[in-house]
Scaffold this active site. Structure first.
Site, PDB file in Angstrom:
ATOM      1  N   THR A  17       0.745  -0.892  -0.009  1.00  0.00           N
ATOM      2  CA  THR A  17      -0.186  -0.031   0.277  1.00  0.00           C
ATOM      3  C   THR A  17       0.754   1.440  -0.052  1.00  0.00           C
ATOM      4  O   THR A  17       0.237   2.149  -0.669  1.00  0.00           O
ATOM      5  CB  THR A  17      -0.900  -0.295   1.126  1.00  0.00           C
ATOM      6  OG1 THR A  17      -1.933  -0.916   1.514  1.00  0.00           O
ATOM      7  CG2 THR A  17      -1.435   1.891   1.145  1.00  0.00           C
ATOM      8  N   ASP A  61       2.164  -6.867  -4.986  1.00  0.00           N
ATOM      9  CA  ASP A  61       1.428  -6.967  -3.871  1.00  0.00           C
ATOM     10  C   ASP A  61       1.573  -8.143  -2.270  1.00  0.00           C
ATOM     11  O   ASP A  61       2.017  -8.768  -3.578  1.00  0.00           O
ATOM     12  CB  ASP A  61      -0.638  -7.232  -3.818  1.00  0.00           C
ATOM     13  CG  ASP A  61      -1.666  -7.184  -2.352  1.00  0.00           C
ATOM     14  OD1 ASP A  61      -2.109  -6.088  -2.716  1.00  0.00           O
ATOM     15  OD2 ASP A  61      -0.967  -8.014  -1.613  1.00  0.00           O
ATOM     16  N   SER A  62       1.777  -7.908  -1.390  1.00  0.00           N
ATOM     17  CA  SER A  62       2.228  -8.682  -0.410  1.00  0.00           C
ATOM     18  C   SER A  62       1.682  -9.863  -0.076  1.00  0.00           C
ATOM     19  O   SER A  62       2.010 -11.092   0.117  1.00  0.00           O
ATOM     20  CB  SER A  62       2.603  -8.366   0.766  1.00  0.00           C
ATOM     21  OG  SER A  62       1.327  -8.323   1.798  1.00  0.00           O
ATOM     22  N   THR A 170       2.839  -9.628  14.383  1.00  0.00           N
ATOM     23  CA  THR A 170       1.861 -10.452  14.081  1.00  0.00           C
ATOM     24  C   THR A 170       1.042  -9.374  13.487  1.00  0.00           C
ATOM     25  O   THR A 170       0.727  -8.513  13.966  1.00  0.00           O
ATOM     26  CB  THR A 170       1.085 -11.683  14.789  1.00  0.00           C
ATOM     27  OG1 THR A 170       0.427 -12.396  13.894  1.00  0.00           O
ATOM     28  CG2 THR A 170       0.126 -10.844  15.743  1.00  0.00           C
TER      29      THR A 170
HETATM   30  N1  ASP Z   1      -2.641  -5.566   0.324  1.00  0.00           N
HETATM   31  C1  ASP Z   1      -1.381  -5.053   0.956  1.00  0.00           C
HETATM   32  C2  ASP Z   1       0.039  -5.669   0.390  1.00  0.00           C
HETATM   33  O1  ASP Z   1       0.043  -6.745   1.315  1.00  0.00           O
HETATM   34  C3  ASP Z   1      -2.120  -4.621   2.332  1.00  0.00           C
HETATM   35  C4  ASP Z   1      -0.754  -3.143   2.196  1.00  0.00           C
HETATM   36  O2  ASP Z   1      -0.215  -3.025   1.810  1.00  0.00           O
HETATM   37  O3  ASP Z   1      -0.752  -2.692   3.685  1.00  0.00           O
HETATM   38  O4  ASP Z   1       0.592  -5.351   0.282  1.00  0.00           O
END
Ligand code: ASP
Length: 344
Positions: A17, A61-62, A170
């Site tokens: 994000t 995206d992770s 976590t």
């Molecule tokens: N979906 C995003 C990710 O993990 C969420 C984030 O970055 O907070 O890449």
């Protein structure tokens, strides 16, 4: 802590994000070019540090993180280790706790900070948490003690004013700025007007400070979450599966599971097949103690290993690492904390 104005840092951008912007066509968030992040955080230029950056291609995206991502990160850090005082990894929050846990095990003899951070709101948004997270992570990655050694020679997550040991952390919220916590270990540092380090908790700089990237990972590990109504079919599918060398059982409370004969028979059978079974509690805080209740004791009698107060993320990463690198010593290595991942 002394300011280390000459510090040189490597900023590694994997995605998440923090570096996303809205796709006007459908309103979803999509990654954008890394250079724009640096432009969005002019505060970084106020440090006298030399900051180099490297962006993954493609950025992800992770939720798309794989062990291959960790191998790439570990190799980048090993290769550029001598050139930098510290490393900051920008990463999505969804799997940040898994990645930080994995890197903590894979980077053997780490003597420099590796700080993961990210954000809940994209960095271009007015109320973003990304700017403060990034600036503090950079300051921590550069910090040295009075002897010139790294303040935090560990893999950590910095988020919402706290520095947490990566393999204790976590994700607890999908929408609050306080997105992470390490329920069984206080923060290693807190950022207020100054950054206050909790030195008694921080691991020492190892004697051998040339880091080694241990990149063999064996992913034949499964997770079984115990719940009322769980069936013999589900338990045997997971515990006896031919591709599984180790199973993390997420148990109730202090490490309890059903003491029914069919359940213990499957656990025993899995043990006879040579599988490792690691007991992790479903409770967000507290530890496994299989001596407390008869139901826990029947698990330890079957050869189930205590995961103490480890997170599931850390347990998974540790098993990948030790099954990959040290298969013959895996069971013994589970009993000892390797990187401060559980309290003993
Ligand atoms: N979906 C995003 C990710 O993990 C969420 C984030 O970055 O907070 O890449």
């Amino acid at each position: 802590m002394i300011p280390n104005n000459k510090a040189s840092l490597l900023l590694i951008y994997t995605g998440g994000t923090i570096g996303m912007k809205e796709d006007h066509a459908n309103g979803t968030l999509k990654p954008f070019d890394f250079k724009q992040i640096i432009d969005e955080v002019p505060e970084l230029a106020k440090f006298a540090y030399k900051i180099d950056s490297l962006s993954f291609d493609p950025i992800i995206d992770s939720s798309d993180v794989e062990p291959q991502t960790w191998i790439k990160l570990a190799q980048v850090i090993e290769k550029s280790y001598e050139d930098y005082d510290g490393f900051v990894i920008l990463h999505g929050t969804d799997t940040m706790a898994y990645s930080a846990s994995a890197l903590s095990f894979m980077l053997e003899d780490l003597g420099k900070p590796v700080i993961f951070t990210g954000s809940q709101l994209p960095i271009g948004r007015p109320r973003t948490d990304g700017r403060e997270n990034l600036v503090s992570a950079v300051e921590i990655a550069a910090a040295k003690d009075k002897d010139g050694k790294a303040m935090v020679p560990e893999v950590c997550i910095f988020f919402d004013s706290v520095l947490l040991r990566g393999n204790r952390t976590t994700k607890i919220s999908s929408d609050n700025f306080k997105a992470f916590r390490s329920p069984n270990l206080p923060p290693l540092a807190e950022a207020g007007i100054t950054i206050r380090y909790n030195k008694t908790l921080i691991l020492p700089v190892p004697e051998e400070t040339r880091v080694k990237a241990r990149t063999k990972l064996d992913t034949s590990v499964s997770i079984l979450k115990i719940h009322p109504g769980i069936t013999p079919q589900t338990v045997s599918d997971i515990l006896l599966g031919s591709n599984t060398k180790a199973v993390i059982i997420e148990t109730y409370g202090s490490g309890n599971a059903p003491a029914k004969k069919w359940f213990l028979d499957i656990v025993r059978q899995a043990r006879e097949m040579g599988k490792i079974i690691l007991n992790i509690t479903q409770c967000p805080s507290g530890s496994v103690n299989m001596d407390l209740y008869a139901n826990g004791k029947s698990l330890s009698d079957c050869g189930v290993v205590s995961g103490h107060d480890m997170t599931t993320e850390s347990a998974l990463a540790k098993l990948f690492h030790i099954l990959g690198e040290y298969p013959d010593q895996a069971r013994a290595m589970l009993e000892e904390p390797l990187r401060g991942e559980f309290s003993k």
